[in-house]
Structures are given as structure tokens and as C-alpha cells.
Design a protein around this motif. Structure first.
Motif, PDB file in Angstrom:
ATOM      1  N   GLY A   1       0.863  -1.179   0.000  1.00 34.77           N
ATOM      2  CA  GLY A   1       0.000   0.000   0.000  1.00 34.77           C
ATOM      3  C   GLY A   1       0.894   1.221   0.000  1.00 34.77           C
ATOM      4  O   GLY A   1       2.138   1.093   0.025  1.00 34.77           O
ATOM      5  N   GLU A   2       0.297   2.402  -0.033  1.00 27.65           N
ATOM      6  CA  GLU A   2       1.075   3.639  -0.026  1.00 27.65           C
ATOM      7  C   GLU A   2       2.113   3.571   1.107  1.00 27.65           C
ATOM      8  O   GLU A   2       1.803   3.125   2.215  1.00 27.65           O
ATOM      9  N   GLY A   3       3.326   4.006   0.794  1.00 30.77           N
ATOM     10  CA  GLY A   3       4.370   3.990   1.825  1.00 30.77           C
ATOM     11  C   GLY A   3       5.343   2.836   1.662  1.00 30.77           C
ATOM     12  O   GLY A   3       6.364   2.786   2.351  1.00 30.77           O
ATOM     13  N   VAL A   4       5.043   1.908   0.750  1.00 39.15           N
ATOM     14  CA  VAL A   4       5.989   0.804   0.531  1.00 39.15           C
ATOM     15  C   VAL A   4       6.119   0.541  -0.968  1.00 39.15           C
ATOM     16  O   VAL A   4       5.130   0.622  -1.711  1.00 39.15           O
ATOM     17  N   LEU A   5       7.354   0.259  -1.408  1.00 36.64           N
ATOM     18  CA  LEU A   5       7.597   0.001  -2.834  1.00 36.64           C
ATOM     19  C   LEU A   5       6.909  -1.302  -3.261  1.00 36.64           C
ATOM     20  O   LEU A   5       6.903  -2.278  -2.522  1.00 36.64           O
ATOM     21  N   ILE A   6       6.328  -1.294  -4.444  1.00 32.73           N
ATOM     22  CA  ILE A   6       5.671  -2.485  -4.988  1.00 32.73           C
ATOM     23  C   ILE A   6       6.738  -3.463  -5.484  1.00 32.73           C
ATOM     24  O   ILE A   6       7.639  -3.066  -6.223  1.00 32.73           O
ATOM     25  N   PRO A   7       6.660  -4.729  -5.076  1.00 30.00           N
ATOM     26  CA  PRO A   7       7.643  -5.703  -5.576  1.00 30.00           C
ATOM     27  C   PRO A   7       7.553  -5.824  -7.095  1.00 30.00           C
ATOM     28  O   PRO A   7       6.462  -5.869  -7.657  1.00 30.00           O
ATOM     29  N   ARG A   8       8.728  -5.873  -7.735  1.00 34.66           N
ATOM     30  CA  ARG A   8       8.774  -5.952  -9.196  1.00 34.66           C
ATOM     31  C   ARG A   8       9.419  -7.254  -9.631  1.00 34.66           C
ATOM     32  O   ARG A   8      10.335  -7.746  -8.965  1.00 34.66           O
ATOM     33  N   PRO A   9       8.981  -7.762 -10.791  1.00 32.22           N
ATOM     34  CA  PRO A   9       9.492  -9.067 -11.229  1.00 32.22           C
ATOM     35  C   PRO A   9      11.012  -9.103 -11.406  1.00 32.22           C
ATOM     36  O   PRO A   9      11.640 -10.118 -11.114  1.00 32.22           O
ATOM     37  N   GLU A  10      11.618  -7.987 -11.852  1.00 35.84           N
ATOM     38  CA  GLU A  10      13.071  -8.044 -12.090  1.00 35.84           C
ATOM     39  C   GLU A  10      13.852  -8.260 -10.784  1.00 35.84           C
ATOM     40  O   GLU A  10      14.965  -8.783 -10.794  1.00 35.84           O
ATOM     41  N   THR A  11      13.238  -7.891  -9.663  1.00 35.90           N
ATOM     42  CA  THR A  11      13.908  -8.060  -8.364  1.00 35.90           C
ATOM     43  C   THR A  11      14.017  -9.544  -7.990  1.00 35.90           C
ATOM     44  O   THR A  11      14.822  -9.925  -7.137  1.00 35.90           O
ATOM     45  N   GLU A  12      13.228 -10.391  -8.660  1.00 38.09           N
ATOM     46  CA  GLU A  12      13.299 -11.830  -8.385  1.00 38.09           C
ATOM     47  C   GLU A  12      14.689 -12.402  -8.699  1.00 38.09           C
ATOM     48  O   GLU A  12      15.073 -13.438  -8.174  1.00 38.09           O
ATOM     49  N   LEU A  13      15.447 -11.688  -9.554  1.00 38.63           N
ATOM     50  CA  LEU A  13      16.826 -12.108  -9.861  1.00 38.63           C
ATOM     51  C   LEU A  13      17.668 -12.261  -8.596  1.00 38.63           C
ATOM     52  O   LEU A  13      18.513 -13.152  -8.506  1.00 38.63           O
TER      53      LEU A  13
ATOM     54  N   LEU B   1       8.831  10.543 -13.579  1.00 41.77           N
ATOM     55  CA  LEU B   1       8.253   9.285 -13.109  1.00 41.77           C
ATOM     56  C   LEU B   1       6.943   8.983 -13.814  1.00 41.77           C
ATOM     57  O   LEU B   1       6.128   9.872 -14.054  1.00 41.77           O
ATOM     58  N   GLN B   2       6.755   7.716 -14.102  1.00 42.27           N
ATOM     59  CA  GLN B   2       5.490   7.222 -14.634  1.00 42.27           C
ATOM     60  C   GLN B   2       4.405   7.563 -13.596  1.00 42.27           C
ATOM     61  O   GLN B   2       4.681   7.554 -12.395  1.00 42.27           O
ATOM     62  N   ARG B   3       3.190   7.816 -14.095  1.00 41.65           N
ATOM     63  CA  ARG B   3       2.096   8.230 -13.211  1.00 41.65           C
ATOM     64  C   ARG B   3       1.931   7.298 -11.993  1.00 41.65           C
ATOM     65  O   ARG B   3       1.791   7.745 -10.859  1.00 41.65           O
ATOM     66  N   GLU B   4       1.986   6.001 -12.232  1.00 37.30           N
ATOM     67  CA  GLU B   4       1.786   5.032 -11.136  1.00 37.30           C
ATOM     68  C   GLU B   4       2.904   5.116 -10.101  1.00 37.30           C
ATOM     69  O   GLU B   4       2.671   4.998  -8.899  1.00 37.30           O
ATOM     70  N   VAL B   5       4.140   5.304 -10.586  1.00 34.64           N
ATOM     71  CA  VAL B   5       5.295   5.294  -9.674  1.00 34.64           C
ATOM     72  C   VAL B   5       5.249   6.505  -8.728  1.00 34.64           C
ATOM     73  O   VAL B   5       5.775   6.457  -7.620  1.00 34.64           O
ATOM     74  N   ARG B   6       4.554   7.565  -9.149  1.00 33.36           N
ATOM     75  CA  ARG B   6       4.435   8.741  -8.274  1.00 33.36           C
ATOM     76  C   ARG B   6       3.669   8.435  -6.989  1.00 33.36           C
ATOM     77  O   ARG B   6       3.745   9.181  -6.030  1.00 33.36           O
ATOM     78  N   TYR B   7       2.933   7.347  -6.988  1.00 29.80           N
ATOM     79  CA  TYR B   7       2.232   6.935  -5.762  1.00 29.80           C
ATOM     80  C   TYR B   7       3.171   6.259  -4.772  1.00 29.80           C
ATOM     81  O   TYR B   7       2.831   6.075  -3.618  1.00 29.80           O
ATOM     82  N   GLU B   8       4.345   5.853  -5.250  1.00 33.67           N
ATOM     83  CA  GLU B   8       5.264   5.100  -4.400  1.00 33.67           C
ATOM     84  C   GLU B   8       6.179   6.060  -3.617  1.00 33.67           C
ATOM     85  O   GLU B   8       6.385   7.197  -4.028  1.00 33.67           O
TER      86      GLU B   8
END
Ligand code: GLN
Length: 275
Positions: free
Chosen positions: A82-94, A191-198
Motif C-alpha cells: 500500500g502507499e508507503g511501501v515500494l511495490i515488488p517488481r518481477p526483475e527483483t526476483e533475480l 516518473l510514470q504516473r503510477e510510480v508517483r504513488y510510491e
């Protein structure tokens, strides 16, 4: 209305709102609300349609789907977000792949700038290792604690600064991982619109994005055993510079590409210093 029609309707609305992957997100919304894939044959109930419309309306305004759902998957595990925490991204699975290759149940790892805890939790679950997770910010820390409990993971959450190693005096790690903030001042402006929420605190890595890497390797090297690994995610075009910083701090380092062929991770091994 059946599932396929509902998905098409959502996708059209998302497309109009210039959402990047409208069909994919429409499928995720159907799956979340109806627990069915849109290609399966099923009728959408009136109650489900109401939920779908509410989610779609919020998504059209730009809020990321992951925050609307309040959860997201990473390496097959579920994480609250939720707001206040970075969303996990698939590339981080590396980074987790590296843990799987290098750690086992006797290993002890440390994750710095943990956020949701996706890295240490997936590493602990997949390898059986014991993990410590460091996070500074209140909101992110509460997600970290919640996610550790939710996944029943052998991870200790430590509220503190990744740039202060004194909480771990006396502990030697087999591996240190981090996905630190690494965006540049220029990238923060675009920043992409969505990333501005992070949270900015999870994204901004100083003027050239390298602030954390400049300090982390030297600071944590003494806490790693000889031959221990230090693996970090890096931003676009940062891999060479980060590799150099790691080598200067006394590691042998290599660059690892993600599935799209982008240099995404730098992984080093603590080397003996000659002097
Ligand atoms: N991967 C994120 C992005 O591209 C940045 C995360 C980070 O700074 N560690 O927005």
C-alpha cells in the motif's frame, strides 16, 4: 455479462486512461474479483460487477493496481502492499535466484532497505536460510512485519538505517542483498504516473542515483565472511559504475542481466584484500 465481456469492458476503460498494459490488468482484476481467468466460461454476478467497476474507476485515476488490491505476488508468495511501501517488481526476483544458488539452511543473510520484505522473505522460504531485514520508515516497516507473519518466514525485522551497521555488531553474514533507492534526480522528474504513488524514500538515490552504493559496500564488507556475496539491484545504465564501486570496496564483481537483457543486478564476492 460473462467474464470475457467484463474483461473487454475493463480493458477498454483502462486503455482510454492510457494504462500501459490494459488487457493484462483487466485479466488481473477479473481474476482478483471473480477468482476465475477471463478465458474461462463463467457469468459475472451483479456483486462482482460492482466490485470490478469500483476497482476500474480507481485504476483509471492512476493509482497502481497493486495498491488497490492491497497485495501483490513476488516469487510465488503473497505480499501486502500500500502507499508507503515500494511495490515488488518481477526483475527483483533475480536477487532471489542468486540466493537460491548460493544459500542453504545454514546460511545467514541480511537484506538492506527491505520495504515489503519481498527479498528476504522469498530468500528465507526458498533456501531455508535465516534472514535479517533492515527498514527505516514506519509504514514500510509495518508492511515488512505483516508480510513476515503472513508468509510465516524465518526473518527478523530490524527497524534501522541501512547506512548504520552497528545494530549487527558481532554477526557475520553469508550474504547481503539490497534493492536500494537508485533513481536519479532527472528520473524523479519523469516518473510514470503510477510510480508517483510510491514513496520517494524508496526511489531516489541522489543526483546520479548512486548514493547508497557509494556507502553500502564499504560499510557492510566487514560484516561479510570471506567469499560471502553482496548482491544489489541497479537502475538503467548503472551496472558498470556499481561494479566498479564494488570492486573498489574489495569484492570481485559481475553483472547479471534480467529477462529483458537489461543489466539489472551486480553480484560480488568478498575478496581478500592484498593490503
Ligand atoms: N525499479 C524501480 C523503478 O524503476 C526503482 C526501485 C528502486 O529505486 N530501487 O521505478
Amino acid at each position: 455479462m460473462n467474464g470475457r465481456q467484463a474483461a473487454a469492458e475493463i480493458a477498454a476503460k483502462l486503455k482510454e486512461a492510457q494504462v500501459f498494459s490494459p488487457e493484462y490488468e483487466a485479466g488481473e482484476i477479473i481474476l482478483e474479483v471473480c477468482k476465475n481467468h477471463p478465458l474461462q466460461v463463467f457469468e459475472v454476478t451483479a456483486e462482482q460487477k460492482k466490485a470490478i467497476d469500483a476497482i476500474t474507476a480507481e485504476r483509471v485515476k492512476g493509482r497502481p493496481l497493486q495498491y488497490i488490491f492491497g497485495k501483490w505476488e513476488f516469487y510465488g508468495y503473497e505480499f501486502f502492499v500500500g502507499e508507503g511501501v515500494l511495490i515488488p517488481r518481477p526483475e527483483t526476483e533475480l536477487l532471489v535466484d542468486i540466493a537460491v544458488k548460493n544459500l542453504d539452511k545454514d546460511s545467514v543473510m541480511l537484506d538492506l532497505c527491505s520495504g515489503s520484505g519481498c527479498i528476504p522473505i522469498a530468500c528465507a522460504k526458498e533456501t531455508g536460510c535465516r534472514a535479517y531485514a533492515v527498514e527505516l520508515y514506519d509504514k514500510a516497516f509495518s508492511y515488512l512485519e505483516k508480510n513476515i507473519a503472513h508468509n510465516n518466514a524465518d526473518v527478523t525485522a530490524v527497524k534501522g538505517d541501512a547506512l548504520d551497521s552497528t545494530h549487527f555488531d558481532g554477526i557475520t553474514f553469508d550474504a547481503v542483498f539490497s534493492n536500494p533507492p537508485y533513481l536519479t534526480a532527472e528520473e524523479m522528474q519523469e516518473l510514470q504516473r503510477e510510480v508517483r504513488y510510491e514513496p520517494e524514500t524508496a526511489l531516489y538515490g541522489g543526483e546520479d542515483g548512486l548514493d547508497f552504493y557509494r556507502r553500502l559496500f564499504t560499510l557492510w564488507r566487514p560484516r561479510l565472511r570471506d567469499g560471502g556475496i553482496f548482491a544489489v539491484e541497479v537502475g538503467d545504465n548503472q551496472a558498470q559504475q556499481v561494479k566498479k564501486l564494488m570492486e573498489e570496496a574489495g569484492f570481485t564483481a559481475e553483472i547479471i542481466l534480467d529477462l529483458q537483457g537489461i543489466a539489472r543486478v551486480v553480484c560480488g564476492r568478498r575478496a581478500e584484500m592484498c593490503v
